[in-house]
Design an enzyme around this catalytic site. Structure first.
Site, short mmCIF file in Angstrom:
data_model
loop_
_atom_site.label_atom_id
_atom_site.label_comp_id
_atom_site.label_asym_id
_atom_site.label_seq_id
_atom_site.Cartn_x
_atom_site.Cartn_y
_atom_site.Cartn_z
CG HIS A 66 -1.99 -1.08 1.10
ND1 HIS A 66 -2.48 -1.78 2.18
CD2 HIS A 66 -2.64 -1.56 0.01
CE1 HIS A 66 -3.38 -2.65 1.76
NE2 HIS A 66 -3.50 -2.54 0.46
CD GLU A 69 -0.64 0.57 4.33
OE1 GLU A 69 -1.86 0.61 4.11
OE2 GLU A 69 -0.02 -0.51 4.49
CG HIS A 195 -0.16 -3.89 5.35
ND1 HIS A 195 -0.88 -3.46 4.26
CD2 HIS A 195 0.23 -5.16 5.06
CE1 HIS A 195 -0.93 -4.42 3.36
NE2 HIS A 195 -0.27 -5.47 3.80
CD GLU A 268 -2.37 -3.01 9.04
OE1 GLU A 268 -1.82 -1.90 9.03
OE2 GLU A 268 -3.03 -3.44 8.08
N1 LIG Z 1 -2.99 -1.63 5.79
S1 LIG Z 1 -4.55 -1.58 5.69
O1 LIG Z 1 -5.00 -0.40 6.38
O2 LIG Z 1 -4.91 -1.64 4.28
N2 LIG Z 1 -5.19 -2.89 6.38
C1 LIG Z 1 -4.92 -4.18 5.78
C2 LIG Z 1 -5.30 -5.21 6.85
C3 LIG Z 1 -5.26 -6.65 6.40
C4 LIG Z 1 -4.05 -7.21 5.95
C5 LIG Z 1 -4.03 -8.57 5.58
C6 LIG Z 1 -5.18 -9.34 5.64
C7 LIG Z 1 -6.36 -8.76 6.09
C8 LIG Z 1 -6.41 -7.42 6.47
C9 LIG Z 1 -5.79 -4.36 4.53
O3 LIG Z 1 -5.22 -4.85 3.51
O4 LIG Z 1 -6.98 -4.03 4.61
ZN LIG Z 2 -1.87 -1.71 4.10
#
Ligand SMILES: NS(=O)(=O)N[C@@H](Cc1ccccc1)C(=O)O
Ligand SMILES: [Zn+2]
Length: 315
Positions: A66, A69, A195, A268
């Site tokens: 992402h 991030e 992330h 995260e």
């Molecule tokens: N970084 S984020 O805010 O996008 N959160 C991530 C959280 C996430 C990451 C991996 C599996 C399920 C959920 C996302 O891909 O939604």
């Molecule tokens: Zn993310």
């Protein structure tokens, strides 16, 4: 370069230089390669760090699926610098580098990252730069688009793409991981995808609320939970199955596990909360919030020869 207050974050040119410097300063220990280019032609860099015998267990770290991030790119750089500069002086580092093959992809989405800060102020951009953008973390091929955990709308921030692996960048990482199957055996045994934000440690499956599922037994789930919980004890993040957060389909973790049996986690990072600003912590926090994960990284690497050992099972 990044805006004021954010100068210590590395843009793509600075990332590339830092990686080249690490490889140049540590011949025989670190090697820089590319797993291919992004949609806009930027290298998807891979740094490999090891002094271990061929065939040793391999651990993969991926960052910045992402775009916004940006702290995650600094996290991957921390791993690169710690395991190169620390070799021969830090006993924990030396022991791991002598027995494991460490693979780091510091930016899976370099195009989105550059786009996010190109104007000198942040755009809040998440996706890649293909058409209206694909959410790379909804584009992986296990249960792609199955379960309401992504969007079919190209303008959505969770747009899953036109098909599994329709994004160039997920194709490159998929192909690289597939190349680590040697003699019918996947050499990569464990993986963290970094992330931001929320301070969580997540594990599969994301596409179902159930703790188990096809290809994920109760023992598998117990191992994921035990190691996830132990890692969380070192960094203060909250450990949970990713669907406990919300349902996602096409995430990297589900594919790494289901397609290759890789114990794949999402971290995260900091902050715990913060709205849109949460994606843009000032650069003063980089050192503290990347070092915060050193012990968890070491724990994953130490179990990489046999992750089920974490629950007393054998491999
Ligand atoms: N970084 S984020 O805010 O996008 N959160 C991530 C959280 C996430 C990451 C991996 C599996 C399920 C959920 C996302 O891909 O939604
Ligand atoms: Zn993310």
């Amino acid at each position: 370069a990044f805006p004021n207050g954010y100068q210590d974050y590395h843009d793509f040119a600075e990332l590339t230089s830092a990686l080249q410097r690490a490889a140049d300063d540590h011949p025989g220990l670190a090697a820089l390669s590319t797993i291919g280019t992004s949609v806009e032609g930027r290298n998807l860099w891979l740094m490999s760090i090891t002094r271990a015998p061929a065939g040793s267990p391999e651990v993969l770290f991926t960052c910045q699926q992402h775009a916004r991030e940006h702290l995650t790119r600094e996290m991957c750089l921390r791993i690169v610098n710690r395991f190169t500069d620390g070799y021969g002086s830090d006993p924990a580092v030396t022991r791991l580098v002598d027995s494991r093959i460490i693979r780091v992809i510091p930016s899976v989405n370099p195009d989105g990252a550059e786009y996010d800060h190109a104007t000198g102020s942040f755009r809040g951009w998440r996706k890649n730069r293909q058409g209206q953008g694909t959410d790379l973390n909804r584009n992986w091929g296990h249960q792609w688009g199955c379960c309401g955990g992504s969007s079919s709308s190209p303008s959505s921030d969770t747009y899953r793409g036109t098909g599994a692996f329709s994004a160039i960048e997920t194709q490159r990482v998929r192909n690289y991981v597939a190349s680590r199957v040697v003699g019918g055996e996947q050499r990569i045994t464990a993986h963290i995808d970094f992330h931001t934000y929320s301070e969580l440690i997540l594990w599969p499956y994301g596409y179902t609320y159930s703790d188990t599922g096809p290809g994920l037994s109760a023992q598998d789930a117990a191992a994921f939970r035990a190691l996830g919980t132990q890692m969380a004890q070192t960094n203060g993040y909250t450990p949970q199955q990713s669907s406990d957060l919300y349902i996602t389909d096409g995430s990297i973790n589900d594919w790494m596990w289901a397609a290759h049996g890789i114990y794949s986690y999402t971290f995260e990072m900091y902050p715990r909360s913060g709205g849109l600003n949460g994606f843009y912590p000032i650069d003063d926090v980089i050192g503290r919030e990347t070092a915060r994960n050193d012990a968890a990284v070491d724990l994953l690497l130490s179990y990489a020869d046999c992750v089920p050992r974490v629950i007393g099972a054998s491999c």
